[in-house]
Design a protein around this motif. Structure first.
Motif, short mmCIF file in Angstrom:
data_model
loop_
_atom_site.label_atom_id
_atom_site.label_comp_id
_atom_site.label_asym_id
_atom_site.label_seq_id
_atom_site.Cartn_x
_atom_site.Cartn_y
_atom_site.Cartn_z
N THR B 31 17.26 54.25 32.84
CA THR B 31 16.09 53.39 32.93
C THR B 31 14.80 54.20 32.99
O THR B 31 14.73 55.21 33.69
CB THR B 31 16.19 52.50 34.20
N TYR B 33 10.28 53.83 32.92
CA TYR B 33 9.17 52.94 33.28
C TYR B 33 7.83 53.53 32.86
O TYR B 33 7.68 54.76 32.81
CB TYR B 33 9.11 52.75 34.81
N TYR B 35 3.84 53.11 34.35
CA TYR B 35 2.96 52.57 35.37
C TYR B 35 1.52 52.93 35.04
O TYR B 35 1.26 53.97 34.41
CB TYR B 35 3.26 53.19 36.75
N LEU B 43 -0.90 51.33 42.06
CA LEU B 43 0.07 51.62 41.00
C LEU B 43 0.72 50.32 40.55
O LEU B 43 1.35 49.62 41.35
CB LEU B 43 1.13 52.56 41.57
N ILE B 45 3.28 48.39 37.70
CA ILE B 45 4.26 48.59 36.63
C ILE B 45 3.80 47.86 35.38
O ILE B 45 3.22 46.78 35.44
CB ILE B 45 5.66 48.12 37.05
N ASN B 50 15.85 49.78 29.79
CA ASN B 50 17.16 50.22 30.23
C ASN B 50 18.02 50.42 29.00
O ASN B 50 18.27 49.48 28.24
CB ASN B 50 17.80 49.19 31.16
N ILE B 55 13.31 45.60 29.55
CA ILE B 55 13.77 44.81 30.69
C ILE B 55 12.59 44.17 31.42
O ILE B 55 12.65 43.03 31.84
CB ILE B 55 14.56 45.70 31.68
N ILE B 56 11.56 44.96 31.62
CA ILE B 56 10.39 44.47 32.34
C ILE B 56 9.18 44.58 31.41
O ILE B 56 8.94 45.63 30.82
CB ILE B 56 10.11 45.29 33.61
N GLU B 58 5.43 43.37 32.06
CA GLU B 58 4.45 42.68 32.88
C GLU B 58 3.31 42.15 32.02
O GLU B 58 3.27 42.40 30.82
CB GLU B 58 3.91 43.63 33.95
N PHE B 90 1.57 56.82 34.43
CA PHE B 90 2.75 57.55 34.87
C PHE B 90 4.00 57.00 34.21
O PHE B 90 4.22 55.79 34.15
CB PHE B 90 2.93 57.44 36.39
N GLY B 96 19.33 53.52 37.34
CA GLY B 96 19.48 52.16 36.87
C GLY B 96 18.53 51.27 37.64
O GLY B 96 17.56 51.75 38.21
N GLY B 97 18.82 49.97 37.65
CA GLY B 97 17.92 49.06 38.35
C GLY B 97 18.53 48.43 39.57
O GLY B 97 17.88 47.74 40.33
N ASN B 102 17.61 52.56 41.96
CA ASN B 102 16.26 52.50 41.41
C ASN B 102 15.31 53.45 42.11
O ASN B 102 14.10 53.22 42.10
CB ASN B 102 15.73 51.06 41.44
N GLN B 104 13.01 56.28 41.92
CA GLN B 104 12.32 56.65 40.69
C GLN B 104 11.76 58.07 40.75
O GLN B 104 11.28 58.51 41.78
CB GLN B 104 11.23 55.62 40.39
#
Lengths: 112, 115
Positions: B31, B33, B35, B43, B45, B50, B55-56, B58, B90, B96-97, B102, B104
């Motif tokens: 996974t 990310y 940010y 900060l 997201i 993944n 998956i995310i 925003e 970042f 994983g989640g 998770n 990080q």
């Protein structure tokens, strides 16, 4: 809106003193994590506490979690100048996959 | 070896330009990310992938488009840069989640300045 809110926003202490910072959050969580960020650098994971844990230790760090009050605290004992950094709490909500929500951080300055 | 590396470290550009930030992790994580950290250090997201799957996502302007060619890389392309895009971006990765997976690991950040 922010999930985690740290308190205080800034903290200035002398070497050898303890530093305590608090974090409040809003939703149900799987875990809560604390990270440190030195100036101009990325965040570094410090400690994870699960929702069914109340206290955890790692070296000079002590974290507490009170899920009934939706709050956590991070205590750094016998602080050193090298502990100068911003400290962030981050929550992993039960309704999210992998997503951490960070607070605005507490800026800690430790003077020799 | 740096675990999560992102390039460039600094990016200064004019409004309206298109730019990309690259991120690579050698931790074998599934996974990754992106940010955004604003001037008040908050900060937020933006995206998470993944195993190359989004998956995310925003509420981010569609001028921002992530791309994951493989699970070790997650790049961020930004079109038509605006003044408000100035921030530190970042990249991070995790195993994983799920619970306790998770944690990080963050890159050193890319400081973007839009003039």
């Amino acid at each position: 809106s922010q999930q985690g809110e740290e308190d205080p926003q800034a903290l200035s202490i002398q070497e050898g003193e303890n530093a305590t910072m608090n974090c409040s959050y809003k939703t149900s969580i799987n875990n809560l994590q604390w990270y440190r960020q030195n100036s101009g650098r990325g965040l570094v994971h410090l400690i994870l506490i699960r929702s069914n844990e109340r206290e955890k230790h790692s070296g000079r760090l002590r974290v507490t979690l009170d899920t009934s009050k939706k709050s956590s605290s991070l205590l750094i004992t016998a602080s050193r100048a090298a502990d100068t950094a911003s400290y962030f709490c981050a929550t992993h909500s039960t309704d999210s996959w992998g997503k951490l929500q960070f607070g605005a951080g507490t800026q800690v300055v430790v003077t020799p | 070896d740096t675990a999560v590396s992102q390039t460039p470290k600094y990016l200064v550009t004019q409004m309206g330009n298109d730019k990309s930030i690259k991120c690579e992790q050698n931790l074998g994580h599934d996974t990754m990310y992106w940010y955004k950290q604003d001037s008040k250090k908050f900060l937020k997201i933006m995206f998470s992938y993944n195993n190359k799957e989004l998956i995310i996502n925003e509420t981010v302007p569609n001028r921002f488009s992530p791309k994951s060619p493989d699970k070790a890389h997650l790049n961020l392309h930004i079109n038509s840069l605006e003044l408000g895009d100035s921030a530190v971006y970042f990249c991070a990765s995790s195993q994983g989640g799920g619970l306790a997976k998770n944690i990080q690991y963050f890159g050193a950040g890319t400081r973007l300045s839009v003039l």
